[in-house]
Design a protein around this motif. Structure first.
Motif, PDB file in Angstrom:
ATOM      1  N   LEU A   1       0.837  -1.212   0.000  1.00  0.00           N
ATOM      2  CA  LEU A   1       0.000   0.000   0.000  1.00  0.00           C
ATOM      3  C   LEU A   1       0.868   1.257   0.000  1.00  0.00           C
ATOM      4  CD1 LEU A   1      -2.500  -1.254   2.684  1.00  0.00           C
ATOM      5  CD2 LEU A   1      -3.190  -0.524   0.403  1.00  0.00           C
ATOM      6  N   PRO A   2       1.021   1.920  -1.141  1.00  0.00           N
ATOM      7  CA  PRO A   2       1.837   3.135  -1.185  1.00  0.00           C
ATOM      8  C   PRO A   2       1.366   4.224  -0.221  1.00  0.00           C
ATOM      9  CG  PRO A   2       1.368   2.350  -3.403  1.00  0.00           C
ATOM     10  CD  PRO A   2       0.518   1.529  -2.468  1.00  0.00           C
ATOM     11  N   LEU A   3       0.054   4.334  -0.018  1.00  0.00           N
ATOM     12  CA  LEU A   3      -0.503   5.380   0.854  1.00  0.00           C
ATOM     13  C   LEU A   3      -1.040   4.791   2.160  1.00  0.00           C
ATOM     14  CD1 LEU A   3      -2.389   7.551  -1.802  1.00  0.00           C
ATOM     15  CD2 LEU A   3      -0.073   7.847  -0.906  1.00  0.00           C
ATOM     16  N   LEU A   4      -0.337   3.831   2.686  1.00  0.00           N
ATOM     17  CA  LEU A   4      -0.762   3.143   3.905  1.00  0.00           C
ATOM     18  C   LEU A   4      -0.981   4.115   5.063  1.00  0.00           C
ATOM     19  CD1 LEU A   4      -1.192   0.624   5.662  1.00  0.00           C
ATOM     20  CD2 LEU A   4       1.289   0.495   5.949  1.00  0.00           C
ATOM     21  N   PHE A   5       0.004   4.961   5.332  1.00  0.00           N
ATOM     22  CA  PHE A   5      -0.104   5.896   6.447  1.00  0.00           C
ATOM     23  C   PHE A   5      -0.990   7.087   6.105  1.00  0.00           C
ATOM     24  CE2 PHE A   5       4.153   3.973   7.405  1.00  0.00           C
ATOM     25  CZ  PHE A   5       3.772   3.352   8.582  1.00  0.00           C
ATOM     26  N   GLU A   6      -0.923   7.532   4.847  1.00  0.00           N
ATOM     27  CA  GLU A   6      -1.702   8.699   4.450  1.00  0.00           C
ATOM     28  C   GLU A   6      -3.203   8.451   4.594  1.00  0.00           C
ATOM     29  OE1 GLU A   6       2.144   9.048   2.059  1.00  0.00           O
ATOM     30  OE2 GLU A   6       0.892   7.493   2.943  1.00  0.00           O
ATOM     31  N   SER A   7      -3.661   7.275   4.199  1.00  0.00           N
ATOM     32  CA  SER A   7      -5.092   6.964   4.307  1.00  0.00           C
ATOM     33  C   SER A   7      -5.447   6.469   5.706  1.00  0.00           C
ATOM     34  CB  SER A   7      -5.504   5.927   3.266  1.00  0.00           C
ATOM     35  OG  SER A   7      -4.919   4.675   3.562  1.00  0.00           O
ATOM     36  N   GLY A   8      -4.600   5.610   6.256  1.00  0.00           N
ATOM     37  CA  GLY A   8      -4.801   5.107   7.616  1.00  0.00           C
ATOM     38  C   GLY A   8      -5.930   4.106   7.777  1.00  0.00           C
ATOM     39  N   ILE A   9      -6.596   3.742   6.681  1.00  0.00           N
ATOM     40  CA  ILE A   9      -7.795   2.916   6.764  1.00  0.00           C
ATOM     41  C   ILE A   9      -7.514   1.515   7.290  1.00  0.00           C
ATOM     42  CG2 ILE A   9      -9.632   1.829   5.396  1.00  0.00           C
ATOM     43  CD1 ILE A   9      -9.574   4.307   3.600  1.00  0.00           C
ATOM     44  N   VAL A  10      -6.440   0.889   6.813  1.00  0.00           N
ATOM     45  CA  VAL A  10      -6.194  -0.506   7.200  1.00  0.00           C
ATOM     46  C   VAL A  10      -5.224  -0.645   8.375  1.00  0.00           C
ATOM     47  CG1 VAL A  10      -6.647  -1.316   4.862  1.00  0.00           C
ATOM     48  CG2 VAL A  10      -4.299  -0.828   5.550  1.00  0.00           C
ATOM     49  N   LEU A  11      -4.652   0.448   8.820  1.00  0.00           N
ATOM     50  CA  LEU A  11      -3.662   0.380   9.900  1.00  0.00           C
ATOM     51  C   LEU A  11      -4.131  -0.399  11.131  1.00  0.00           C
ATOM     52  CD1 LEU A  11      -1.894   3.866   9.921  1.00  0.00           C
ATOM     53  CD2 LEU A  11      -0.805   1.627   9.644  1.00  0.00           C
ATOM     54  N   PRO A  12      -5.393  -0.207  11.587  1.00  0.00           N
ATOM     55  CA  PRO A  12      -5.836  -0.923  12.791  1.00  0.00           C
ATOM     56  C   PRO A  12      -5.861  -2.451  12.629  1.00  0.00           C
ATOM     57  CG  PRO A  12      -7.299   0.913  12.305  1.00  0.00           C
ATOM     58  CD  PRO A  12      -6.430   0.727  11.104  1.00  0.00           C
TER      59      PRO A  12
ATOM     60  N   ASN B   1       9.472   6.180  11.136  1.00  0.00           N
ATOM     61  CA  ASN B   1       9.175   6.324  12.564  1.00  0.00           C
ATOM     62  C   ASN B   1       7.904   5.575  12.965  1.00  0.00           C
ATOM     63  OD1 ASN B   1      11.405   7.908  13.166  1.00  0.00           O
ATOM     64  ND2 ASN B   1      10.331   9.832  12.753  1.00  0.00           N
ATOM     65  N   LYS B   2       6.996   5.393  12.011  1.00  0.00           N
ATOM     66  CA  LYS B   2       5.731   4.720  12.286  1.00  0.00           C
ATOM     67  C   LYS B   2       5.804   3.215  12.050  1.00  0.00           C
ATOM     68  CE  LYS B   2       2.944   8.752  10.867  1.00  0.00           C
ATOM     69  NZ  LYS B   2       2.105   8.950  12.076  1.00  0.00           N
ATOM     70  N   ALA B   3       6.894   2.734  11.471  1.00  0.00           N
ATOM     71  CA  ALA B   3       7.004   1.329  11.073  1.00  0.00           C
ATOM     72  C   ALA B   3       7.397   0.424  12.241  1.00  0.00           C
ATOM     73  CB  ALA B   3       8.039   1.191   9.962  1.00  0.00           C
ATOM     74  N   THR B   4       7.037  -0.855  12.114  1.00  0.00           N
ATOM     75  CA  THR B   4       7.564  -1.856  13.045  1.00  0.00           C
ATOM     76  C   THR B   4       8.843  -2.461  12.484  1.00  0.00           C
ATOM     77  OG1 THR B   4       6.208  -3.578  12.007  1.00  0.00           O
ATOM     78  CG2 THR B   4       5.272  -2.461  13.916  1.00  0.00           C
ATOM     79  N   ASP B   5       8.989  -2.416  11.150  1.00  0.00           N
ATOM     80  CA  ASP B   5      10.173  -2.981  10.484  1.00  0.00           C
ATOM     81  C   ASP B   5      10.561  -2.085   9.320  1.00  0.00           C
ATOM     82  OD1 ASP B   5      10.184  -5.842  11.817  1.00  0.00           O
ATOM     83  OD2 ASP B   5       8.132  -5.510  11.107  1.00  0.00           O
ATOM     84  N   ILE B   6      11.872  -1.941   9.098  1.00  0.00           N
ATOM     85  CA  ILE B   6      12.374  -1.107   8.005  1.00  0.00           C
ATOM     86  C   ILE B   6      13.340  -1.918   7.147  1.00  0.00           C
ATOM     87  CG2 ILE B   6      13.675   0.966   7.380  1.00  0.00           C
ATOM     88  CD1 ILE B   6      12.827   2.128  10.122  1.00  0.00           C
ATOM     89  N   ILE B   7      13.163  -1.842   5.834  1.00  0.00           N
ATOM     90  CA  ILE B   7      14.105  -2.438   4.894  1.00  0.00           C
ATOM     91  C   ILE B   7      14.833  -1.297   4.199  1.00  0.00           C
ATOM     92  CG2 ILE B   7      14.356  -3.730   2.739  1.00  0.00           C
ATOM     93  CD1 ILE B   7      12.068  -5.494   3.610  1.00  0.00           C
ATOM     94  N   ASN B   8      16.136  -1.220   4.396  1.00  0.00           N
ATOM     95  CA  ASN B   8      16.951  -0.179   3.768  1.00  0.00           C
ATOM     96  C   ASN B   8      17.372  -0.665   2.383  1.00  0.00           C
ATOM     97  OD1 ASN B   8      18.816   1.684   2.919  1.00  0.00           O
ATOM     98  ND2 ASN B   8      19.904   1.810   4.860  1.00  0.00           N
ATOM     99  N   ASN B   9      16.818  -0.042   1.367  1.00  0.00           N
ATOM    100  CA  ASN B   9      17.078  -0.455  -0.012  1.00  0.00           C
ATOM    101  C   ASN B   9      18.034   0.492  -0.722  1.00  0.00           C
ATOM    102  OD1 ASN B   9      16.672  -2.214  -2.216  1.00  0.00           O
ATOM    103  ND2 ASN B   9      15.112  -0.878  -3.084  1.00  0.00           N
ATOM    104  N   SER B  10      18.948   1.100   0.037  1.00  0.00           N
ATOM    105  CA  SER B  10      19.910   2.029  -0.553  1.00  0.00           C
ATOM    106  C   SER B  10      21.145   1.319  -1.085  1.00  0.00           C
ATOM    107  CB  SER B  10      20.356   3.070   0.488  1.00  0.00           C
ATOM    108  OG  SER B  10      19.275   3.826   0.959  1.00  0.00           O
ATOM    109  N   ASP B  11      21.423   0.146  -0.541  1.00  0.00           N
ATOM    110  CA  ASP B  11      22.672  -0.542  -0.871  1.00  0.00           C
ATOM    111  C   ASP B  11      22.479  -1.583  -1.963  1.00  0.00           C
ATOM    112  OD1 ASP B  11      24.195   0.899   1.058  1.00  0.00           O
ATOM    113  OD2 ASP B  11      23.270  -0.312   2.628  1.00  0.00           O
ATOM    114  N   SER B  12      23.212  -2.667  -1.879  1.00  0.00           N
ATOM    115  CA  SER B  12      23.202  -3.688  -2.922  1.00  0.00           C
ATOM    116  C   SER B  12      21.927  -4.533  -2.867  1.00  0.00           C
ATOM    117  CB  SER B  12      24.417  -4.609  -2.769  1.00  0.00           C
ATOM    118  OG  SER B  12      24.305  -5.362  -1.573  1.00  0.00           O
ATOM    119  N   ALA B  13      21.645  -5.185  -3.993  1.00  0.00           N
ATOM    120  CA  ALA B  13      20.483  -6.070  -4.070  1.00  0.00           C
ATOM    121  C   ALA B  13      20.629  -7.221  -3.080  1.00  0.00           C
ATOM    122  CB  ALA B  13      20.345  -6.616  -5.491  1.00  0.00           C
TER     123      ALA B  13
END
Length: 229
Positions: A114-125, A170-182
């Motif tokens: 969901l690209p707009l997961l936080f913006e919409s907030g509908i499914v967050l709960p 800041n709102k996530a429970t998990d973060i994937i850093n996709n700045s580096d190598s595949a």
């Protein structure tokens, strides 16, 4: 079955991460794909967009000209909100149906892209965990310009139209850093996949659902029995 939300910023690599999860057999519901389905020619979404934005945002075939519409809504927040008000209810209806099908297929968990997961907030709960795919600002900008052929100004306009990545992290429970190598991204996905498999949340949820279904059936049985007495 439990639900995991996956989001990020434009061009941070959400699709790449979803493909990696899918390679491990994880079912992924892609909101962008559903968004395309609900605006196909003849759909309710298509008719509403034509009414609000006119014929100029459609090709002669009746298909939506997403680039043309994007130019309009990313330059005008009110029009962007109007478009979201048209498409989001249709997208979430389609998503709910996919979730129901996944439940009856016996999946342990499903990822909702969901690209707009936080913006919409509908499914967050309803989410057990939230994964944000992130990368550094310069990488995001260059990826978007290269992928879509945007000028720097157009790319920045689209990035700034979304919630800042730092806020999403800041709102996530998990973060994937996709700045580096595949390879580093693959390792992070593998680690999270292992954590998801080890969770017993799906049994708790199935127990709750089963209890509710049993209660409803019991009440119906009592009502029917009383009717014929």
């Amino acid at each position: 079955m439990y639900l995991i939300g996956l989001t990020g910023g434009i061009a941070t690599g959400k699709s790449t991460v979803c493909k990696l999860f899918a390679e491990h057999g994880v079912p992924v519901i892609d909101a962008d794909k559903l968004a395309r389905q609900v605006v196909k020619p003849g759909t309710l979404g298509s008719r509403k967009i034509r009414k609000q934005f006119g014929n100029d945002v459609f090709y002669a075939t009746g298909d939506l000209n997403r680039d043309k519409l994007g130019e309009i809504v990313f330059a005008d927040e009110k029009k962007r909100k109007l478009l979201n008000a048209i498409t989001h209810p249709e997208i979430y209806k389609a998503m709910l149906w996919e979730i129901v099908k996944g439940f009856f297929k016996g999946y342990q968990f499903i990822i909702l892209d969901l690209p707009l997961l936080f913006e919409s907030g509908i499914v967050l709960p309803y989410l057990h965990r939230v994964v944000v795919v992130s990368c550094d600002d310069e990488t995001q900008l260059q990826r978007l310009m290269t992928r879509n052929g945007y000028s720097k100004e157009a790319a920045l306009q689209r990035i700034k139209a979304q919630m800042p990545l730092a806020e999403k992290c800041n709102k996530a429970t998990d973060i994937i850093n996709n700045s580096d190598s595949a390879q580093k991204t693959k390792e992070q996905v593998l680690n999270l996949h292992k954590q998801f498999l080890e969770s017993n949340m799906h049994w708790k949820i199935r127990g709750i659902v089963l209890g509710i279904v049993t209660l409803v059936i019991g009440l119906l049985a009592i009502a029917i029995s009383a009717k014929f007495q």
